[in-house]
Design an enzyme around this catalytic site. Sequence first.
Site, PDB file in Angstrom:
ATOM      1  N   CYS A  14       3.767  -3.553  13.191  1.00 17.15           N
ATOM      2  CA  CYS A  14       3.110  -2.993  13.667  1.00 17.15           C
ATOM      3  C   CYS A  14       2.721  -1.423  13.628  1.00 17.15           C
ATOM      4  O   CYS A  14       3.037  -0.485  14.199  1.00 17.15           O
ATOM      5  CB  CYS A  14       3.497  -3.062  15.007  1.00 17.15           C
ATOM      6  N   GLU A  15       2.169  -1.548  12.578  1.00 16.05           N
ATOM      7  CA  GLU A  15       1.523  -0.180  12.189  1.00 16.05           C
ATOM      8  C   GLU A  15       0.253  -0.621  10.949  1.00 16.05           C
ATOM      9  O   GLU A  15       0.879  -1.561  10.686  1.00 16.05           O
ATOM     10  CB  GLU A  15       3.692   0.334  10.961  1.00 16.05           C
ATOM     11  N   TYR A  66      12.186  -1.567  -7.118  1.00 13.29           N
ATOM     12  CA  TYR A  66      12.093  -0.534  -5.796  1.00 13.29           C
ATOM     13  C   TYR A  66      10.757  -1.376  -4.856  1.00 13.29           C
ATOM     14  O   TYR A  66      10.497  -0.491  -4.457  1.00 13.29           O
ATOM     15  CB  TYR A  66      11.148   0.937  -6.075  1.00 13.29           C
TER      16      TYR A  66
HETATM   17  C1  LIG Z   1      18.092  10.716 -12.209  1.00 10.05           C
HETATM   18  C2  LIG Z   1      16.791   9.096 -12.430  1.00 10.05           C
HETATM   19  N1  LIG Z   1      17.331   7.719 -13.465  1.00 10.05           N
HETATM   20  C3  LIG Z   1      16.726   6.813 -13.551  1.00 10.05           C
HETATM   21  C4  LIG Z   1      15.700   6.653 -13.230  1.00 10.05           C
HETATM   22  C5  LIG Z   1      14.613   5.713 -13.223  1.00 10.05           C
HETATM   23  O1  LIG Z   1      13.621   5.597 -13.471  1.00 10.05           O
HETATM   24  P1  LIG Z   1      12.739   4.196 -14.265  1.00 10.05           P
HETATM   25  O2  LIG Z   1      12.454   3.607 -13.078  1.00 10.05           O
HETATM   26  O3  LIG Z   1      11.637   5.638 -13.217  1.00 10.05           O
HETATM   27  O4  LIG Z   1      13.080   3.805 -15.114  1.00 10.05           O
HETATM   28  C6  LIG Z   1      15.592   7.526 -12.355  1.00 10.05           C
HETATM   29  C7  LIG Z   1      14.142   6.945 -11.475  1.00 10.05           C
HETATM   30  O5  LIG Z   1      13.546   7.764  -9.745  1.00 10.05           O
HETATM   31  C8  LIG Z   1      16.428   8.432 -11.474  1.00 10.05           C
HETATM   32  O6  LIG Z   1      15.886   9.624 -10.186  1.00 10.05           O
END
Ligand SMILES: Cc1ncc(COP(=O)(O)O)c(C=O)c1O
Length: 404
Positions: free
Chosen positions: A328-329, A356
């Site tokens: 609901c957004e 992610y």
């Molecule tokens: C300190 C640090 N190392 C490594 C990574 C991994 O980055 P990537 O997923 O772009 O390889 C991140 C991602 O935020 C990070 O903050």
Amino acid sequence: MQSKDLLQIAQEFGNPIYVYDAERIILQYQRLEKAFAKVERLRINYAVKALSNISILKLLKNQGSGLDTVSIQEVRLGLHAGFTPERIIYTPNGVSFEELEEAAHLGVQINIDNLSVLEHFGSKYPSIPVCIRINPHVMAGGNANISVGHIDSKFGISVHQMPHILRIVQNTGMHINGIHMHTGSDILDIEVFLYAAEILFDAAKNFTELDFLDFGSGFKVPYKKDDIETDVEELGKKLTKRFNAFEKEYGRDLTLAFEPGKFLVSEAGYFLAKVNVVKQTTSTVFAGIDSGFNHLIRPMLYGSQHEISNISNPKGKERFYSVVGYICETDTFANNRRISEIKENDILCFKNAGAYCYSMASNYNSRFRPAEILWINNKAIVIRKQETMDDLLHNQILYEDLKN
Ligand SMILES: Cc1ncc(COP(=O)(O)O)c(C=O)c1O
């Protein structure tokens, strides 16, 4: 892995669901190793935050990987997956001093990115070796949310504060064994990365007992056809040459470390969701799926574009759709996308769903987080069950006086 395998997984295990192709993760790991094969001591520390399932951690451990962690919980997950503390680097930002102490007592490599914390830690534990995270003030990628080495970033100790760092190190007698930078995700231009690396080399010259230089990560992977990708082979050639020359000049064995997340797991991941509704409006056709930003938030958070295909009707005539969720957004996954004709109950497949994605999932709207499947040796293995009502209620307490 093929669409028919994904479709079968959705049929067998239900949806929405995350699927990870083990072979792809291993190939990416080996590709990075190969690109830096001429570095005598290479350490790849997988960034747990990208995808933290313990089976994924174990898979990478079996390849020889170490871990990059940012919370004490990630450290504990790593230990649980069988990593020894020496193979874990802990790079927190803004955590409590007690958390830092806890990690140090577990024996993991501490990486400090704040002058006051450095002074406090060095005064209390001068014999525990510490790595320092430098902010080189270089913007490697195009997106300020994921570029963390620039001037306004909260991460790292400014390279201009080197005299202050050195004063703290001298006053406390602490032992600096590593130096680190991470310019952020999505390196578009390796020359910019190499420029930042020069800043790290310069910073390293201030310390006499370094064991490693950590260049962080930020390797960009393609999200769509003809998308820019970090040329790791070219970076490997150029950085190896420079690193080996620096090591000679430095006069001591050094390890070159990286901490990739996205590069290792992004393209190995698929997110499968069923179409609940197809809705024509005055301006578009919505395909509404049985998911939302509770399961995959990157398109809304970063504007990231995940390729979406209709694996139930791969050869169908292409039409334009806006793919949205049930939250609901406003939770739009894709606007005006060409996808082969969608009917209700079709399964849509989101690509690049390894990094992610699950790790940023939540229970918003009191929805369950989905299951995770590892596709390995042509078999689908459940590595996390879908949550149930019990999981949602697990830590909730109904206040006694409200019971009647
Ligand atoms: C300190 C640090 N190392 C490594 C990574 C991994 O980055 P990537 O997923 O772009 O390889 C991140 C991602 O935020 C990070 O903050």
